[in-house]
Scaffold this motif. Structure first.
Motif, mmCIF file in Angstrom:
data_model
loop_
_atom_site.group_PDB
_atom_site.id
_atom_site.type_symbol
_atom_site.label_atom_id
_atom_site.label_comp_id
_atom_site.label_asym_id
_atom_site.label_seq_id
_atom_site.Cartn_x
_atom_site.Cartn_y
_atom_site.Cartn_z
ATOM 1 N N ALA A 106 -22.680 43.326 81.223
ATOM 2 C CA ALA A 106 -23.141 42.713 79.976
ATOM 3 C C ALA A 106 -21.908 42.340 79.158
ATOM 4 O O ALA A 106 -20.782 42.646 79.540
ATOM 5 C CB ALA A 106 -24.022 43.688 79.184
ATOM 6 N N LEU A 107 -22.139 41.680 78.013
ATOM 7 C CA LEU A 107 -21.015 41.214 77.188
ATOM 8 C C LEU A 107 -20.711 42.284 76.137
ATOM 9 O O LEU A 107 -21.199 42.248 75.012
ATOM 10 C CB LEU A 107 -21.377 39.877 76.544
ATOM 11 N N LEU A 108 -19.868 43.276 76.509
ATOM 12 C CA LEU A 108 -19.483 44.321 75.557
ATOM 13 C C LEU A 108 -18.813 43.674 74.348
ATOM 14 O O LEU A 108 -18.261 42.571 74.457
ATOM 15 C CB LEU A 108 -18.502 45.277 76.257
ATOM 16 N N PRO A 109 -18.878 44.276 73.130
ATOM 17 C CA PRO A 109 -19.337 45.661 72.929
ATOM 18 C C PRO A 109 -20.874 45.839 72.873
ATOM 19 O O PRO A 109 -21.337 46.961 72.754
ATOM 20 C CB PRO A 109 -18.720 45.987 71.562
ATOM 21 N N LYS A 110 -21.621 44.739 72.973
ATOM 22 C CA LYS A 110 -23.072 44.924 72.955
ATOM 23 C C LYS A 110 -23.545 45.450 74.315
ATOM 24 O O LYS A 110 -22.907 45.216 75.346
ATOM 25 C CB LYS A 110 -23.771 43.610 72.620
ATOM 26 N N PHE A 111 -24.671 46.153 74.297
ATOM 27 C CA PHE A 111 -25.357 46.596 75.517
ATOM 28 C C PHE A 111 -24.468 47.447 76.422
ATOM 29 O O PHE A 111 -24.451 47.298 77.645
ATOM 30 C CB PHE A 111 -25.914 45.389 76.295
ATOM 31 N N GLY A 112 -23.719 48.349 75.797
ATOM 32 C CA GLY A 112 -22.875 49.267 76.578
ATOM 33 C C GLY A 112 -23.145 50.696 76.155
ATOM 34 O O GLY A 112 -24.026 50.954 75.355
ATOM 35 N N TYR A 144 -17.421 55.802 77.212
ATOM 36 C CA TYR A 144 -18.132 54.831 78.067
ATOM 37 C C TYR A 144 -17.937 53.407 77.525
ATOM 38 O O TYR A 144 -18.179 53.149 76.348
ATOM 39 C CB TYR A 144 -19.639 55.117 78.050
ATOM 40 N N ASP A 145 -17.452 52.529 78.393
ATOM 41 C CA ASP A 145 -17.480 51.071 78.101
ATOM 42 C C ASP A 145 -16.736 50.689 76.827
ATOM 43 O O ASP A 145 -17.058 49.680 76.197
ATOM 44 C CB ASP A 145 -18.946 50.609 77.966
ATOM 45 N N GLU A 146 -15.711 51.466 76.433
ATOM 46 C CA GLU A 146 -15.037 51.130 75.157
ATOM 47 C C GLU A 146 -13.575 50.747 75.327
ATOM 48 O O GLU A 146 -12.880 50.509 74.347
ATOM 49 C CB GLU A 146 -15.156 52.316 74.176
#
Ligand code: GRF
Length: 190
Positions: A106-112, A144-146
């Motif tokens: 997905a297009l982080l930072p959204k949906f992570g 996570y994912d950051e």
């Protein structure tokens, strides 16, 4: 020739895609595929690809040096997360500082973040009424994912799209770009 270790928890189609991309190119070799799931299909793929594999438990990962030792023994200089669902432990983050890369669908930072993986991500994108989704390739840190974003690619999300439709478009981006982005990182890694 750079050596890569790949961590995966599931099917491993990205792991296989990466291994095939670098085969015979003289840029990188996958020296080890590791999974926290003894039933993960990625282990079948590793066998077919002739790549050694290593299975570990979450407890071993978080309470011992077994995972770090296996990766070091493989000679890997980079760690690629390709569908790895656990948080990377501090000992790996320290030993491979700035050399652990993840792909998020997905297009982080959204949906992570924790628990955001697979179909759940695409379902959340659809339910939010987004008109686009895509992939994010980023460095891994203790959250996570950051980690810092390295690359993103987008695909349209149509009103009539199901989560499966979005997954298909996102997977296509993963297979096209993940190996190329890794190649760029390796070529710039003097
Ligand atoms: C991919 O969608 C990837 O973006 C995410 O987990 C999935 C892994 O799929 N991190 P596979 O195991 O590589 O087929």
């Amino acid at each position: 020739m750079k050596k890569l270790a790949i961590l995966a928890s599931g099917s491993g189609s990205n792991a296989e895609n990466i291994a095939n991309y670098f085969k015979g190119k003289g840029i990188a070799e996958i020296t080890l595929i590791l999974s926290n799931n003894p039933n993960a299909y990625v282990l079948e793929r590793a066998k077919k690809l002739g790549i050694p594999s290593f299975v570990f438990t979450k407890k071993e990962m978080n309470e011992t040096e077994a995972l770090l030792d296996a990766i070091k023994k493989s000679g890997a200089e980079w760690i690629i997360l390709a569908g790895f669902l656990l948080k990377v432990p501090q000992n790996l983050l320290e030993a491979f500082d700035g050399k652990i890369v993840n792909i998020h669908p997905a297009l982080l930072p959204k949906f992570g973040g924790k628990g955001m993986y697979g179909e759940r991500v695409h379902q959340a994108v659809i339910e939010s009424g987004e008109t686009e989704s895509g992939i994010t390739i980023h460095y891994v840190n203790e959250h996570y994912d950051e980690g810092a974003i390295i690359f993103q690619a987008k695909c349209p999300v149509l009103k009539e799209d199901t989560a499966d439709d979005v997954a298909t478009k996102v997977h296509a981006l993963e297979y096209e770009y993940f190996p190329k982005v890794i190649e760029e990182l390796l070529l710039n890694d003097k």
